[in-house]
Design a protein around this motif. Structure first.
Motif, mmCIF file in Angstrom:
data_model
loop_
_atom_site.group_PDB
_atom_site.id
_atom_site.type_symbol
_atom_site.label_atom_id
_atom_site.label_comp_id
_atom_site.label_asym_id
_atom_site.label_seq_id
_atom_site.Cartn_x
_atom_site.Cartn_y
_atom_site.Cartn_z
ATOM 1 N N ARG A 139 0.853 -1.189 0.000
ATOM 2 C CA ARG A 139 0.000 0.000 0.000
ATOM 3 C C ARG A 139 0.889 1.239 0.000
ATOM 4 N NH1 ARG A 139 -4.947 1.297 4.056
ATOM 5 N NH2 ARG A 139 -5.170 -0.954 3.877
ATOM 6 N N ILE A 140 0.792 2.036 -1.056
ATOM 7 C CA ILE A 140 1.765 3.118 -1.249
ATOM 8 C C ILE A 140 1.586 4.240 -0.228
ATOM 9 C CG2 ILE A 140 2.124 2.581 -3.682
ATOM 10 C CD1 ILE A 140 0.286 4.889 -4.414
ATOM 11 N N GLU A 141 0.365 4.535 0.206
ATOM 12 C CA GLU A 141 0.167 5.601 1.196
ATOM 13 C C GLU A 141 0.741 5.199 2.549
ATOM 14 O OE1 GLU A 141 -2.772 6.158 -2.040
ATOM 15 O OE2 GLU A 141 -2.268 4.461 -0.735
ATOM 16 N N ALA A 142 0.655 3.904 2.890
ATOM 17 C CA ALA A 142 1.229 3.429 4.143
ATOM 18 C C ALA A 142 2.751 3.512 4.101
ATOM 19 C CB ALA A 142 0.777 2.001 4.426
ATOM 20 N N VAL A 143 3.321 3.211 2.935
ATOM 21 C CA VAL A 143 4.772 3.342 2.776
ATOM 22 C C VAL A 143 5.185 4.802 2.955
ATOM 23 C CG1 VAL A 143 6.671 3.186 1.115
ATOM 24 C CG2 VAL A 143 5.009 1.331 1.294
ATOM 25 N N ALA A 144 4.432 5.708 2.336
ATOM 26 C CA ALA A 144 4.745 7.135 2.433
ATOM 27 C C ALA A 144 4.655 7.620 3.875
ATOM 28 C CB ALA A 144 3.810 7.937 1.537
ATOM 29 N N ALA A 145 3.605 7.209 4.602
ATOM 30 C CA ALA A 145 3.445 7.636 5.991
ATOM 31 C C ALA A 145 4.576 7.105 6.861
ATOM 32 C CB ALA A 145 2.102 7.155 6.531
ATOM 33 N N SER A 146 4.974 5.867 6.628
ATOM 34 C CA SER A 146 6.067 5.274 7.394
ATOM 35 C C SER A 146 7.381 6.001 7.131
ATOM 36 C CB SER A 146 6.192 3.790 7.029
ATOM 37 O OG SER A 146 7.290 3.205 7.675
ATOM 38 N N LEU A 147 7.612 6.360 5.865
ATOM 39 C CA LEU A 147 8.841 7.070 5.522
ATOM 40 C C LEU A 147 8.873 8.466 6.147
ATOM 41 C CD1 LEU A 147 9.230 6.084 1.761
ATOM 42 C CD2 LEU A 147 10.609 5.275 3.687
ATOM 43 N N LEU A 148 7.724 9.133 6.177
ATOM 44 C CA LEU A 148 7.673 10.461 6.798
ATOM 45 C C LEU A 148 7.987 10.377 8.282
ATOM 46 C CD1 LEU A 148 4.693 12.539 5.338
ATOM 47 C CD2 LEU A 148 7.149 12.988 5.175
ATOM 48 N N LEU A 149 7.424 9.399 8.960
ATOM 49 C CA LEU A 149 7.671 9.234 10.388
ATOM 50 C C LEU A 149 9.139 8.944 10.638
ATOM 51 C CD1 LEU A 149 6.253 9.186 13.139
ATOM 52 C CD2 LEU A 149 5.939 6.708 12.832
ATOM 53 N N GLU A 150 9.702 8.127 9.799
ATOM 54 C CA GLU A 150 11.121 7.798 9.916
ATOM 55 C C GLU A 150 11.977 9.033 9.654
ATOM 56 O OE1 GLU A 150 13.683 5.785 6.559
ATOM 57 O OE2 GLU A 150 12.670 4.208 7.699
ATOM 58 N N LEU A 151 11.611 9.783 8.634
ATOM 59 C CA LEU A 151 12.386 10.952 8.240
ATOM 60 C C LEU A 151 12.347 12.046 9.312
ATOM 61 C CD1 LEU A 151 14.009 12.262 5.925
ATOM 62 C CD2 LEU A 151 11.845 13.065 4.977
ATOM 63 N N MET A 152 11.171 12.253 9.905
ATOM 64 C CA MET A 152 11.035 13.316 10.901
ATOM 65 C C MET A 152 11.649 12.944 12.244
ATOM 66 S SD MET A 152 9.806 15.574 9.040
ATOM 67 C CE MET A 152 9.608 16.850 10.290
ATOM 68 N N SER A 153 12.049 11.703 12.374
ATOM 69 C CA SER A 153 12.698 11.257 13.608
ATOM 70 C C SER A 153 14.219 11.300 13.480
ATOM 71 C CB SER A 153 12.252 9.826 13.950
ATOM 72 O OG SER A 153 10.855 9.755 14.103
ATOM 73 N N GLU A 154 14.727 11.748 12.344
ATOM 74 C CA GLU A 154 16.165 11.760 12.096
ATOM 75 C C GLU A 154 16.696 13.191 11.988
ATOM 76 O OE1 GLU A 154 16.139 7.720 9.302
ATOM 77 O OE2 GLU A 154 16.631 9.685 8.445
ATOM 78 N N GLU A 155 17.981 13.339 12.213
ATOM 79 C CA GLU A 155 18.650 14.609 11.971
ATOM 80 C C GLU A 155 18.987 14.719 10.490
ATOM 81 O OE1 GLU A 155 19.301 17.054 14.046
ATOM 82 O OE2 GLU A 155 18.398 16.033 15.779
ATOM 83 N N ARG A 156 18.846 15.916 9.937
ATOM 84 C CA ARG A 156 19.162 16.109 8.532
ATOM 85 C C ARG A 156 20.315 17.085 8.372
ATOM 86 N NH1 ARG A 156 13.870 16.391 8.724
ATOM 87 N NH2 ARG A 156 13.811 18.661 8.614
ATOM 88 N N LYS A 157 21.064 16.897 7.309
ATOM 89 C CA LYS A 157 22.134 17.824 6.990
ATOM 90 C C LYS A 157 21.526 19.135 6.502
ATOM 91 C CE LYS A 157 25.239 14.065 5.647
ATOM 92 N NZ LYS A 157 26.024 13.454 4.534
ATOM 93 N N PRO A 158 22.229 20.226 6.648
ATOM 94 C CA PRO A 158 21.686 21.538 6.258
ATOM 95 C C PRO A 158 21.226 21.598 4.804
ATOM 96 C CG PRO A 158 23.666 21.826 7.562
ATOM 97 C CD PRO A 158 23.564 20.352 7.290
ATOM 98 N N GLU A 159 21.943 20.908 3.920
ATOM 99 C CA GLU A 159 21.611 20.994 2.497
ATOM 100 C C GLU A 159 20.462 20.051 2.109
ATOM 101 O OE1 GLU A 159 24.988 17.974 2.900
ATOM 102 O OE2 GLU A 159 24.367 19.905 3.794
ATOM 103 N N GLU A 160 20.020 19.225 3.036
ATOM 104 C CA GLU A 160 18.967 18.274 2.740
ATOM 105 C C GLU A 160 17.592 18.852 3.075
ATOM 106 O OE1 GLU A 160 21.377 14.075 3.517
ATOM 107 O OE2 GLU A 160 20.038 14.897 5.076
ATOM 108 N N THR A 161 16.669 18.750 2.149
ATOM 109 C CA THR A 161 15.305 19.207 2.395
ATOM 110 C C THR A 161 14.426 18.004 2.719
ATOM 111 O OG1 THR A 161 14.630 18.987 0.074
ATOM 112 C CG2 THR A 161 15.614 21.096 0.754
ATOM 113 N N VAL A 162 13.345 18.282 3.420
ATOM 114 C CA VAL A 162 12.403 17.196 3.738
ATOM 115 C C VAL A 162 11.845 16.600 2.446
ATOM 116 C CG1 VAL A 162 10.234 16.604 4.878
ATOM 117 C CG2 VAL A 162 11.795 18.239 5.946
#
Length: 869
Positions: A139-162
């Motif tokens: 299910r593609i929406e479930a994959v997207a939601a899981s990736l967002l949760l994972e992404l927002m729980s990580e530190e990002r480099k300055p040049e990286e956008t959400v």
């Protein structure tokens, strides 16, 4: 009117044929199965939630389920409370037994296993309850939601956008799913989020960035993120379809399922109409799309889409057991109004409680029986047609679409023959003849034909009344079993015997009207036959059965469907009789000012004959794709349409007979002789073969090349055939090679999974030759043979030894029938696949035929072949 026995056999198939559940969800753990607060049992018959679900106890679907579940539980259930009690007892005492009973008859489950991560068993756990492994629908929406949760729980480099990170990870996740053999498809619930009016074109990056941030603003890392902003939701679907389209061209086929129609109060009922998807479907014509849940209440709209777009399928699930019996029958009838039955799929939408699977399967089989038996009684379907459609809906359509390559496991107490439609021929379905007679009420005779190992067409002619008796099994038509050891002049080889016989069984799927030109005396039709033994079983050496068996094996073992098409090359000759004693008839090309694809003054004189051939074939429902002049004097080519292999060869023989008959009517001889004159190009029977899916096309091609010399014993089946094995005459040259659009290679690749096999001519029995080609390809698939021969862009004869070696080209095409037969005799795998005893008989005939012809003077031999083929 079908007999009661026939209707009983139809009912038996409906109630017992294995099924593939093309859309379902995980079953609850034993601990969660009685948590009625979280997972109310009423949800098995209603999509309602909360207080609205309490009203389900007063609905017809729930009352019906209450009565039917008594059978599953083995205890009377008069009230819904009885159901709750019985369910709890089964869960506590034998939960796995309840699940096993609920999934009985299910071959495989395709699970959308991202409905929830809590309280359900993993998808692999379900394997112990089905005959074949469970597969995943992502299910593609479930994959997207899981990736967002994972992404927002990580530190990002300055040049990286959400957005940049999310985009990269989502596309990577799609690619990983594409490569995962456990994943057979994707699913979108965009219907629940923003509706099915999906924009077929991607928005700009700024718009998607804003859409993503709106989603992030509406959720938190603790609560999660719901993907419900239209630009991003549309983008997820677009990217999935783009990848599906791209990978399909490489042979990886994974459809996208859409939730449509029926849903809970979270859905926009108006925008759940699949008609909204029409622009998207048109934009991605190569992506297979499945419209889930019968699209209820928009079944007709979904059926319309499936009828006019070849990439659309309609799933018949979820309404069983969510609506009443009458509604279920109405939905099935609506789906049959215009939807091709090879585009209908079955699913339960089973989820959480095992009863959802059991009720759905039981009610669907009941509905199938009510509707299809009625259609048969009304004369809309024959029993054979109904069985074929039902087996497709329950099993074969999903098996083909998702490339599962499964074989149905039939329940104990039944046999494959009692349930399978594959071996049922029209001898048991006289309605096919009745339908034919509606368009040919004046029919008087039927010609029953078969083709022997020398490619000689043999025929028996029956008055219609006697033919009908044959169909009704009131009489059998025997032919001497020595037919397997018979030469063209009826000589029986010593290995043959006048004792014993086979029986001709007409295959009405090959029935066609002869027309007044082919058979001018009285209205007649021709039908091809199978050979059957004394006890009614297929004869191993029957050419049509040999081919059918190989085609079926490719479908069963590899999930591959085959199409086949032929080019008829003939030389039209003018006979000139010599009246002097002892002199024979001589033949001269009907045109001499002649060249490939050119209409000279002489060539134009042939146009009326060519048009007469075309009109005659059209009246027989054979639509030529093109006609053109070939290179040799008097030579023309007729291109036939593709079809399933056995049907394609049936059509080839019908068309050849028309060409020969009309030529004779005009005082000409149309010959298939491979090279009737030493100077000039020869005549072939170029054979187009395509496999779908082309997933392992390299191995299939490698198998053909590896076994090429043995296959030639069937495709170049007389010594005269090898007069064409030369370079520079557009015959495929002399080396075993392949090339993309290379007409001087014996195998020309045209597109993925589609090849032209040039080393075949009109002296071959094409049932056997095509069977040998497909068997060779099948050996390549089974052994995963790597394609060692590289694409050759030129005539391999023009290359040096070193250049050929660099392309992996090392073997020449045999230069004689003896060489080909020797190769076949040494090729045990190919002989075994085709039938060892049959191949032994075939070789015996070919050796004797070769000896007989070799004893003739060259000119006498040329005329002998020219006048018989």
């Amino acid at each position: 009117m079908e007999s009661l026995e026939s209707l009983d056999s139809l009912r038996h198939l409906i109630q017992n044929h294995p099924m593939i559940d093309n859309h379902a969800h995980n079953i609850l753990t034993q601990e969660a199965a009685t948590d009625y607060d979280t997972y109310p049992l009423e949800s098995i018959v209603s999509e309602a939630h909360g207080r609205a679900l309490k009203n389900a106890v007063s609905t017809l679907p729930l009352l019906r389920a209450t009565n039917q579940l008594s059978e599953l539980y083995g205890t009377p259930c008069k009230e819904w409370s009885d159901v709750l009690t019985a369910h709890s007892q089964w869960v506590q005492k034998d939960y796995q037994g309840l699940i096993r009973r609920s999934l009985e008859g299910t071959e495989s489950l395709l699970l959308d296993d991202l409905l929830t991560d809590d309280d359900v068993e993993p998808y692999t756990w379900h394997d112990s309850f089905t005959n074949s492994a469970t597969k995943r629908i992502v299910r593609i929406e479930a994959v997207a939601a899981s990736l967002l949760l994972e992404l927002m729980s990580e530190e990002r480099k300055p040049e990286e956008t959400v957005w940049g990170q999310f985009r990269q990870r989502f596309l990577s996740a799609l690619e990983s799913a594409m490569e995962d053999p456990a994943v057979v498809g994707f699913k979108s619930v965009i219907c629940y989020r923003t509706g099915l009016d999906v924009d077929p074109y991607s928005a700009d990056e700024d718009g998607l960035t804003g859409s993503l941030h709106r989603i992030l603003d509406s959720g938190t890392r603790r609560s999660g993120y719901r993907i419900d902003d239209k630009p991003l939701n549309d983008w997820l679907v677009q990217q999935t379809l783009k990848l599906i389209t791209f990978r399909k061209r490489a042979g990886i086929v994974k459809p996208l399922q859409f939730h449509t129609g029926l849903g809970d109060n979270d859905i926009s009922l108006l925008k759940s109409n699949p008609a909204y998807l029409q622009p998207l479907i048109a934009q991605y014509p190569d992506a297979d799309i499945v419209l889930l849940h019968s699209s209820y209440p928009y079944t007709r709209e979904a059926g319309y889409l499936a009828s006019v777009y070849p990439n659309v399928y309609l799933d018949l699930g979820e309404v069983f057991p969510m609506v009443s019996r009458e509604a279920q029958e109405s939905i099935l009838r609506q789906s049959l109004e215009i939807t091709p039955t090879n585009r209908l799929l079955w699913s339960t939408d089973g989820h959480f409680h095992p009863e959802t699977f059991w009720l759905a399967n039981k009610q669907f089989r009941q509905t199938l029986e009510n509707v299809f038996v009625d259609y048969v009684k009304q004369g809309d379907f024959t029993v054979y047609q109904a069985k074929t459609m039902i087996a497709d809906i329950l099993f074969h359509n999903s098996n083909r679409l998702y490339k599962l390559a499964l074989e149905p496991n039939y329940p104990a107490g039944t046999t494959e023959n009692s349930l399978s439609t594959r071996d049922e021929v029209s001898v048991s379905t006289p309605d096919l003849l009745n339908n034919f007679l509606k368009s040919s009420p004046d029919l008087e005779y039927v010609w029953m034909q078969w083709v022997d190992y020398t490619a000689t067409v043999r025929v028996r002619i029956f008055p219609l009344k006697e033919f009908t008796r044959i169909l009704q099994k009131e009489k059998r038509i025997g032919i001497c079993s020595a037919v397997e050891y018979m030469l063209q002049d009826d000589t029986i080889l010593p290995e043959g015997s006048a004792t014993g016989q086979y029986y001709l069984e007409p295959d009405l799927t090959s029935l066609y009207r002869n027309g007044s030109i082919v058979a001018p005396a009285a209205p007649s039709a021709t039908v091809m036959t199978f050979w059957k033994s004394e006890d009614g079983k297929p004869v191993e050496g029957d050419p049509r059965s040999v081919l059918r068996n190989i085609v079926d094996a490719l479908d069963k073992r590899h999930g591959i469907n085959v199409l086949c098409g032929f080019e008829i090359e003939v030389v039209f000759l003018k006979p000139q009789k010599d009246e002097q004693p002892g002199k024979t008839t001589s033949y001269h090309p009907v045109t001499t000012n002649h060249s490939w694809s050119q209409m000279t003054v002489e060539t134009r004189r042939m146009v009326p004959i060519l048009e007469e051939i075309t009109r005659t074939l059209k009246a027989m429902d054979i639509q030529l794709e093109q006609i053109h002049a070939e290179s040799a004097n008097g030579q023309f080519e007729f291109v036939l349409p593709p079809a399933a292999p056995v049907a394609a060869v049936d059509t080839l023989y019908a068309a050849r007979q028309v060409v020969a008959t009309i030529a004779d009517r005009h005082g000409l001889r149309a010959t298939l002789h491979p090279r009737p004159f030493a100077n000039g190009a020869g005549s072939a029977s170029h054979t187009h073969i395509s496999i779908n899916p082309p997933t392992h096309e390299d191995s299939f091609l490698a198998g053909i090349l590896e076994n090429f010399s043995s296959v030639a014993a069937f495709s170049l089946s007389q010594d005269s055939s090898y007069d064409r094995v030369r370079s520079g005459i557009w015959s495929g040259s002399e080396w075993i090679a392949w090339g993309f659009q290379n007409r001087e290679a014996p195998v020309r690749k045209i597109s993925p999974g589609h090849w032209e096999f040039k080393s075949m001519d009109g002296l071959a029995n094409p049932y056997l030759a095509v069977a040998a080609i497909l068997a060779a390809g099948s050996l390549g698939l089974e052994n995963r043979v790597p394609l060692a021969v590289k694409d050759c862009p030129v005539d391999a004869s023009s290359l040096t030894d070193a250049e050929r070696s660099g392309l992996g080209i090392s073997k020449k095409i045999p230069k004689s029938l003896q060489e080909s037969i020797e190769s076949l005799e040494e090729n045990e795998p190919l002989r075994t696949m085709l039938g060892t005893d049959f191949v032994k008989k075939y070789i015996t005939v070919k050796k004797a035929e070769s000896a007989r012809l070799s004893a003739m003077e060259p000119e006498a031999r040329r005329l002998w072949v020219l006048e018989r083929y």
